[in-house]
Structure formats: C-alpha cells, structure tokens
Design a protein around this motif. Structure first.
Motif, PDB file in Angstrom:
ATOM      1  N   UNK A 116      47.126 -13.770 -27.114  1.00  0.00           N
ATOM      2  CA  UNK A 116      45.757 -13.965 -26.667  1.00  0.00           C
ATOM      3  C   UNK A 116      45.090 -12.609 -26.482  1.00  0.00           C
ATOM      4  N   UNK A 117      43.933 -12.444 -27.129  1.00  0.00           N
ATOM      5  CA  UNK A 117      43.159 -11.199 -27.064  1.00  0.00           C
ATOM      6  C   UNK A 117      41.838 -11.520 -26.387  1.00  0.00           C
ATOM      7  N   UNK A 118      41.372 -10.636 -25.541  1.00  0.00           N
ATOM      8  CA  UNK A 118      40.093 -10.883 -24.870  1.00  0.00           C
ATOM      9  C   UNK A 118      38.949 -10.207 -25.626  1.00  0.00           C
ATOM     10  N   UNK A 119      37.768 -10.785 -25.500  1.00  0.00           N
ATOM     11  CA  UNK A 119      36.590 -10.143 -26.076  1.00  0.00           C
ATOM     12  C   UNK A 119      36.348  -8.786 -25.409  1.00  0.00           C
ATOM     13  N   UNK A 120      36.742  -8.683 -24.134  1.00  0.00           N
ATOM     14  CA  UNK A 120      36.578  -7.418 -23.405  1.00  0.00           C
ATOM     15  C   UNK A 120      37.428  -6.324 -24.038  1.00  0.00           C
ATOM     16  N   UNK A 121      38.669  -6.660 -24.420  1.00  0.00           N
ATOM     17  CA  UNK A 121      39.534  -5.675 -25.076  1.00  0.00           C
ATOM     18  C   UNK A 121      38.903  -5.180 -26.373  1.00  0.00           C
ATOM     19  N   UNK A 122      38.341  -6.116 -27.137  1.00  0.00           N
ATOM     20  CA  UNK A 122      37.670  -5.742 -28.390  1.00  0.00           C
ATOM     21  C   UNK A 122      36.482  -4.834 -28.116  1.00  0.00           C
ATOM     22  N   UNK A 123      35.681  -5.191 -27.116  1.00  0.00           N
ATOM     23  CA  UNK A 123      34.492  -4.395 -26.800  1.00  0.00           C
ATOM     24  C   UNK A 123      34.883  -3.031 -26.232  1.00  0.00           C
ATOM     25  N   UNK A 124      35.937  -2.972 -25.398  1.00  0.00           N
ATOM     26  CA  UNK A 124      36.393  -1.692 -24.851  1.00  0.00           C
ATOM     27  C   UNK A 124      36.831  -0.748 -25.961  1.00  0.00           C
ATOM     28  N   UNK A 125      37.533  -1.291 -26.946  1.00  0.00           N
ATOM     29  CA  UNK A 125      37.953  -0.484 -28.104  1.00  0.00           C
ATOM     30  C   UNK A 125      36.722   0.065 -28.822  1.00  0.00           C
ATOM     31  N   UNK A 126      35.731  -0.809 -29.009  1.00  0.00           N
ATOM     32  CA  UNK A 126      34.497  -0.373 -29.673  1.00  0.00           C
ATOM     33  C   UNK A 126      33.813   0.754 -28.910  1.00  0.00           C
ATOM     34  N   UNK A 127      33.772   0.634 -27.581  1.00  0.00           N
ATOM     35  CA  UNK A 127      33.092   1.631 -26.751  1.00  0.00           C
ATOM     36  C   UNK A 127      33.822   2.967 -26.756  1.00  0.00           C
ATOM     37  N   UNK A 128      35.163   2.915 -26.836  1.00  0.00           N
ATOM     38  CA  UNK A 128      35.967   4.138 -26.762  1.00  0.00           C
ATOM     39  C   UNK A 128      36.117   4.829 -28.114  1.00  0.00           C
ATOM     40  N   UNK A 129      35.894   4.081 -29.179  1.00  0.00           N
ATOM     41  CA  UNK A 129      36.091   4.628 -30.521  1.00  0.00           C
ATOM     42  C   UNK A 129      34.863   5.440 -30.924  1.00  0.00           C
ATOM     43  N   UNK A 130      35.035   6.728 -31.036  1.00  0.00           N
ATOM     44  CA  UNK A 130      33.905   7.615 -31.324  1.00  0.00           C
ATOM     45  C   UNK A 130      33.764   7.923 -32.815  1.00  0.00           C
ATOM     46  N   UNK A 131      34.902   7.950 -33.545  1.00  0.00           N
ATOM     47  CA  UNK A 131      34.812   8.260 -34.964  1.00  0.00           C
ATOM     48  C   UNK A 131      34.331   7.040 -35.749  1.00  0.00           C
ATOM     49  N   UNK A 132      33.747   7.302 -36.904  1.00  0.00           N
ATOM     50  CA  UNK A 132      33.281   6.217 -37.746  1.00  0.00           C
ATOM     51  C   UNK A 132      34.456   5.568 -38.464  1.00  0.00           C
ATOM     52  N   UNK A 133      34.332   4.263 -38.649  1.00  0.00           N
ATOM     53  CA  UNK A 133      35.363   3.504 -39.356  1.00  0.00           C
ATOM     54  C   UNK A 133      34.700   2.847 -40.562  1.00  0.00           C
ATOM     55  N   UNK A 134      35.243   3.106 -41.734  1.00  0.00           N
ATOM     56  CA  UNK A 134      34.639   2.563 -42.944  1.00  0.00           C
ATOM     57  C   UNK A 134      35.469   1.378 -43.447  1.00  0.00           C
TER      58      UNK A 134
END
Length: 355
Positions: A116-134
């Motif tokens: 089980x993965x939370x939407x919060x975990x997904x959003x936290x990853x997005x917020x912490x990820x500074x480099x661009x992902x292609x």
C-alpha cells in the motif's frame, strides 16, 4: 499520437500555462501537471513498479489521483481505478484476481501481500525531487493502458482491458460528438473510478482542455463556486447527480446559460420530462445524452436540445463507431422492422481488448 501520455507531453509544451486539472483545493497548469507525472513516474519506478504491473488506485476526487493514473501508464504499467468506498475484503479480492502487488491510497490489506502506497508519499517524493525527470517510455497502440470495472448493471462487475488505441479512439469520439474545443473548462462530478469520468478526463488531457473535479454537488455554494471560480464552460454528470442539483439548488443552473457551451449526461437514459426542463433552463446550451458501455465508451450520442420530441431516440453513432445488427446466432442482419430488430453491436478501435 499513440498514447494519451504523449498528448499530455505535447500539450505541456504547447499550452504550458493553461489550466490542466483542478479540484476543490488546488489547480495545475499543463506544464506543472506533466512535471508531476514525470516525478511520480520516477517514484513508482523507485519503489519497484515495472512495465506490465497492474496498480490499483483508490479513486479519490483530486488532482493527485489523476497524476497517479497517468504516471503509472507512462512507465508501461496498467492503472486500475477502484471505488473509494470498497471494503478491504473486496479490494483484496480484486488484487488477487488481477495479480496486483500495489495499491495507491487506502489501508493495509490483511488477506493479500499487496503493498500500500499513500498519495502523500508520492507527493513528498515530487516535492523533494529537484532534478528533472524525462519520460522515455511510450508504449505502442495495442498495449493495455488501464483496466476499468463495470458497474455490474447486467451482472457481476467485469474488468475491461483498454488499450492505448482505444483511449485515443474514445477521446476522438467524445471531441467530435460534443464539438469540444481545446479551450473548454469541464466540470466532472461523476465518481472517478467510473468509465464516464475516466474517459472525460482522458479526452480533456488529449485535446488540451481543463478539467475540474468535484463531488460536492450536495453543497450548492461549493459546487457553483467552482463553476464561477474556473469559468466552467462544460459539465459532465449522470442523471442521479442532475436530480440532486435540481433538488438542492432549484433552477440556479439557469444562470450559466450564457457561459456553458455544452452539458453531457451519461451512464443512464434521461427522462423526457427532465430533458425538457433542462432545455428550458439552458436554451442556448448544447445538451447531450450519451449511449454506450464500459466496453466501448461513448458509441452513440443524442443532442436532445437540437432534436426535441424524438422520444426513445438514442442518437447517432460517433465517428469511430460502426453500428451493426446481429441475430440470436450473432450473424449480421438488416434490421428493418420489429420482427427483424436484432441486437446492436459496435465495431471500432474504441472497443475493449477483452475482459
């Protein structure tokens, strides 16, 4: 374009600052939305989701749900939205049936080893990820992109496998049928695990228009506040929700006769009296009742505001749909009378790949 993901990418370049998706708490431009999809895709790869995996998604009414839905597809996995009110036992049953190892949103399941993965975990990853992902992975037309469960109207709910090709064909059917423009802002009120909502969201992101997500039709001030805040030009709903709007706000919808371009009602036939009432309230708005099924999407549509008084008429076929008739042995026939009525069948790229 072979996939909806490619269309979103293209729209993020072409319509970078245009409204893409909003809910009652936040809104995102196409540029920001695609960035979030890209980062979410990197998160899903990081936690071990691979091409071909089926990922269950708790269909919450919000932007995060839409981000996850398409981020999963962007890495070649299969998104499967589930009703947010399902019990843990029912979710476990679906997970075992689909051999799914991941559930996004929801509580830990005891009866199967699903992660089980939370939407919060997904959003936290997005917020912490500074480099661009292609995103480099775009699948072919026949690849299964999503599974949608039927509502069980004619029996036990069935899982419908939908390909990238079908996603595009259904989007084209909707766009042509309601004369949808890239500049539309469409309010979607239907449950987001339902095929009607999924296909309208997909269509909007394919053409480059905006979608507003809300389940607050019981609360007129919130509901109509969203219409006014985002200058909504179109609305998708089911007859039951339309009745609730009439009950809670009387004829308030009349105020939007000059701003709505169209209203489309799906999933069930609309009573003739309701059609007439809606025409009187919105005399300058295109009003549609769609006829179709989860297996084929919007296959027939009636602009009942244009063709008044045709009781029992379900409309015309959509552009990618061929309508045929078969007998009890599934042999094609000419349907010319009540005695040779036969059964309708739909042929076209919009059809499912299978159950």
């Amino acid at each position: 374009m072979n996939t909806i993901i490619e269309s979103i990418h293209s729209n993020a370049i072409r319509y970078a600052d245009r409204l893409c998706c909003a809910d009652e708490k936040e809104s995102m431009s196409y540029c920001k939305f695609y960035e979030c999809i890209s980062k979410a895709a990197s998160y899903f790869i990081h936690i071990g989701i691979m091409k071909g995996d089926v990922v269950l998604i708790n269909a919450i009414t919000g932007v995060d749900y839409v981000i996850a839905y398409f981020a999963i597809q962007s890495i070649g996995a299969v998104s499967c939205a589930i009703d947010k009110s399902l019990t843990a036992e029912k979710i476990a049953e679906i997970a075992i049936h689909l051999k799914s190892q991941f559930l996004l949103g929801g509580n830990t399941l005891q009866k199967c080893s699903i992660r089980v993965i939370s939407f919060k975990d997904m959003r936290d990853w997005n917020d912490e990820m500074t480099e661009k992902w292609y995103l480099e992975y775009y699948d072919g037309p026949s690849q299964i992109s999503n599974i949608i469960f039927t509502t069980g109207t004619t029996g036990k709910p069935k899982g419908i496998m939908v390909s990238n090709k079908a996603d595009i064909a259904i989007a084209e059917n909707v766009i042509d049928s309601v004369e949808m423009l890239p500049e539309e802002i469409e309010l979607i009120t239907t449950a987001l695990n339902h095929s009607l909502a999924i296909r309208r969201i997909t269509t909007a992101l394919y053409i480059g228009s905006g979608v507003i997500l809300s389940d607050s039709y019981f609360f007129p001030e919130v509901f109509f506040g969203l219409i006014e805040k985002y200058r909504v030009t179109a609305m998708t709903l089911v007859p039951a929700i339309l009745n609730i709007i009439f009950t809670t706000s009387q004829d308030r919808i009349r105020r939007y006769n000059d701003t709505f371009h169209y209203v489309q009602i799906g999933s069930a036939p609309l009573h003739e009296n309701i059609k007439e009432e809606l025409i009187k309230m919105l005399p300058d708005v295109r009003l549609y009742n769609t006829y179709g099924m989860t297996e084929s999407g919007c296959s027939i549509i009636l602009e009942f505001s244009k063709y008044r008084g045709r009781k029992g008429c379900i409309g015309r076929t959509t552009i990618n749909t061929q309508l045929l008739f078969v007998d009890e042995n599934n042999q094609f026939i000419e349907s010319t009378s009540k005695e040779t009525a036969g059964r309708m069948v739909f042929r076209g790229d919009m059809n499912m790949s299978g159950y």
